[in-house]
Write a protein that holds these residues in place. Sequence first.
Motif, PDB file in Angstrom:
ATOM      1  N   GLN A 119      -6.946   0.705   1.460  1.00  0.00           N
ATOM      2  CA  GLN A 119      -6.487  -0.635   2.018  1.00  0.00           C
ATOM      3  C   GLN A 119      -6.495  -0.670   3.655  1.00  0.00           C
ATOM      4  O   GLN A 119      -7.044  -1.729   3.981  1.00  0.00           O
ATOM      5  CB  GLN A 119      -4.994  -0.278   1.745  1.00  0.00           C
ATOM      6  N   SER A 135      -8.575  -3.386   5.639  1.00  0.00           N
ATOM      7  CA  SER A 135      -8.073  -4.143   7.061  1.00  0.00           C
ATOM      8  C   SER A 135      -8.775  -4.278   8.031  1.00  0.00           C
ATOM      9  O   SER A 135      -8.723  -5.084   8.874  1.00  0.00           O
ATOM     10  CB  SER A 135      -6.492  -3.805   6.902  1.00  0.00           C
ATOM     11  N   GLN A 143       3.576   1.050   5.556  1.00  0.00           N
ATOM     12  CA  GLN A 143       3.322  -0.446   5.103  1.00  0.00           C
ATOM     13  C   GLN A 143       4.079  -0.748   3.833  1.00  0.00           C
ATOM     14  O   GLN A 143       4.585  -1.608   3.588  1.00  0.00           O
ATOM     15  CB  GLN A 143       1.740  -0.398   5.130  1.00  0.00           C
ATOM     16  N   ARG A 160      -2.930  -5.406  11.342  1.00  0.00           N
ATOM     17  CA  ARG A 160      -4.095  -5.484  10.409  1.00  0.00           C
ATOM     18  C   ARG A 160      -3.660  -5.828   8.957  1.00  0.00           C
ATOM     19  O   ARG A 160      -4.396  -6.569   8.322  1.00  0.00           O
ATOM     20  CB  ARG A 160      -4.798  -4.417  10.425  1.00  0.00           C
ATOM     21  N   LEU A 161      -2.578  -5.526   8.626  1.00  0.00           N
ATOM     22  CA  LEU A 161      -2.274  -5.554   7.191  1.00  0.00           C
ATOM     23  C   LEU A 161      -1.361  -6.915   7.111  1.00  0.00           C
ATOM     24  O   LEU A 161      -0.635  -7.315   6.163  1.00  0.00           O
ATOM     25  CB  LEU A 161      -1.341  -4.614   6.634  1.00  0.00           C
ATOM     26  N   ARG A 162      -1.001  -7.735   8.339  1.00  0.00           N
ATOM     27  CA  ARG A 162      -0.470  -8.945   8.452  1.00  0.00           C
ATOM     28  C   ARG A 162       1.190  -8.543   7.983  1.00  0.00           C
ATOM     29  O   ARG A 162       1.900  -9.232   7.502  1.00  0.00           O
ATOM     30  CB  ARG A 162      -0.866  -9.952   7.429  1.00  0.00           C
TER      31      ARG A 162
END
Length: 548
Positions: A176, A180, A250, A349-351
Motif C-alpha cells: 500500500q 502510494s 492509516q 500520500r494515501l489521501r
Amino acid sequence: MATMGFPPFHPRSGDIPFLLSEQEFAQAFPRESDLVEWKEGAGQDAIQRAVVAFSNSNGGVILIGVDDSGRVVGRDPDGASRVVHQAVATCYEPGTYWIHVLLVGDKRVTVVAVAQRTQGFAQTSKGELLVRRGASNRALLGGELQRFISSRAFARFDLTETTTPWSDASQPLIRQIAESYGWVNMDPRRFIDEELAADGPDGPVLTVAGALTLLPDPSAVISKSFVEVLRFPNEGSEYDRRLEIRGSVQEVVVSTTDFLVEELGIDVVVTGVRRLELPRLPTVVIREALANAVAHRSYEDVGRPIQVEIFPSRLIVTSPGGLVEPVTEENIRDAHSSRNAKLLQVLRRLRLAEELGRGVDVIQDTMAEALLDPPSFRDRGHSVVVELPIRGAVTPQEKAWVREVERSGEIRPSDRLLLVQAARGEVLTNKRVREVLAVDRGEAVAALHRLRDAGFLRQSGTRGGTSYVLGESVASPPWFRMTPTDLRELVVDLAASGPITNADVRQATGLDRVAALRVLDALVREGLLRRHGERRTTRYELASPPTT
C-alpha cells in the motif's frame, strides 16, 4: 525592562496593556533591545527575520507601526496581521507567537509577541539562522553556528529507530505504501530512504513512523497507539459503549471514520416529493479530525490513546500532547507545524489527510458550509481537544430547504445562513449581517448584493434605510414561519377533512417524522385527535366532528 511602573514583559505573560498614552508607550518601550524591535511597516522579509531571531534567543516583541525613532505612526492591524501570518508560515520551525492590537492615543500598533523555542531552532525561508543581539538580528556563522546547533539540536521521535525487524512489517501495508509513492518494487532501501526504516546491526529495522504505518497492530511496539471510542447516551452520564480500534495509523483513520459516520447517522428530511439524507457530521470533518490527531499526537506519551467521545450533541477528539510550536489556539488556522511530519506525509500520500496547514481550514469551512456550529480547538498543555458540534441553530429541515433553493442558483457557503434568517421572516440589514456572519461592512454589503442579484432577496430603501427580505421567487416553507400553535391548528384543519397519517403531516408542514409525531402525540393527549392502528397503519382523526 521595568520602566515607570510597567512590569517586566515576557511574551507568555499576557501583561501587555491594550491602551496606552503616547507618554506611557515611550516609557514602556524607550528603545529597541534584545527583547523589542520597532517596525514602521509590515514587510514580510523583515518580520520573518525578527521572528526567527527572537525564536532563537529569549523571545521578544515586534511593534508594527513604530518608526526608527520610536514615534508611533500606526498601522492597519488587519493588514499587518496577514503579513505576520504569511511571514511566520514561510519560516522553518519558528517559536510560538501571539498577535495583539495596542491603541496608543488614536493610533493602532500591532504587537507580535514571539516565544523562545524550547527545542531545536528557527530559520528563515532562505535558511538563515538568526539570533537577537541587542537591537540587531544577527546571522550565526562558522564555529558559532556549529556550537549553537549542537546545543539546540534534537531528534524527531517519529524517525527514531525501533528494534522491530523489517520482516515483521505487513506485506499488504508495504505494498500500500509503495503504491502510494509510485514505487515499482518494495525494496526495503526505498523505505530506508523515506525514513520509515533504518539500517540496523542485523538488517533493516522499522522507525517509529514505519512501525505505525507498516505493522498490523503498532501498539505491540508503541503502547496506546490505538483509538479508544466512548459513547455517552446523555450529557453527564456514564458511557454505555467502549471500543478500541487498532491497526496501522492509516487503517485506524479509515475504520474509526467509518464507525463514527454510521454511529452518528443521518437526518432524513422530506421536502415535497424529494427525500434528502443529511449526515449529522460531514465525513470529511470526522476524517480530518482523526488524521490530525494521529499525525500530531505525542507518541512519546505512551500512557494514553487518542480518545473519541460521542455525545448526542457533539463529538470530542482528544489527542495526547499539546500544540506544536508555533501553533496556538489563537493562530491555529494560520500557523503550521507537525509533530510527526513523516506520518502526515504518508497520510497525505494515501489521501487521508490534507496538506500541512489545511486540516483546520477544511474542518472549519466544511462545518460552516453544513450550517453547523463552529468547532473548537483547546490546548490543555498535555493534550489537544477538538470539539465538533453535531447540532446547530439551523434545523435539518432548514438545511434541506437551502439545498432545494440552491438547485435554482449557486449560493456561497457564507450566504446560506443569511438565506435561512430571511426565510424565518427576519428583515436583514447591513448591521444584522455583520452580527450574524462576523464580517465588516464591505463584506456584508457584498453578501446582501449577491443574494439580491440572484433573486433570493428583495431590497427596500436606500442608503442608511436599506433592508432586505426573502425574494418572491423563493418559497419559504411553512414551518419556518409557524409557531407551535400554528402547527397544531394546521394539523387539526387537515384532520377535519378525514383521517390523516404522519406522512400527510410531513408533506403539509415540512417537518421530519419525529417532529410530526410529537405534534400528533400532543394533539392526542389534549383530546383533539384520536389514534387508530399501529406503526405503518396508524391513522389520526378528529376526536369530535367540527362544529359549523
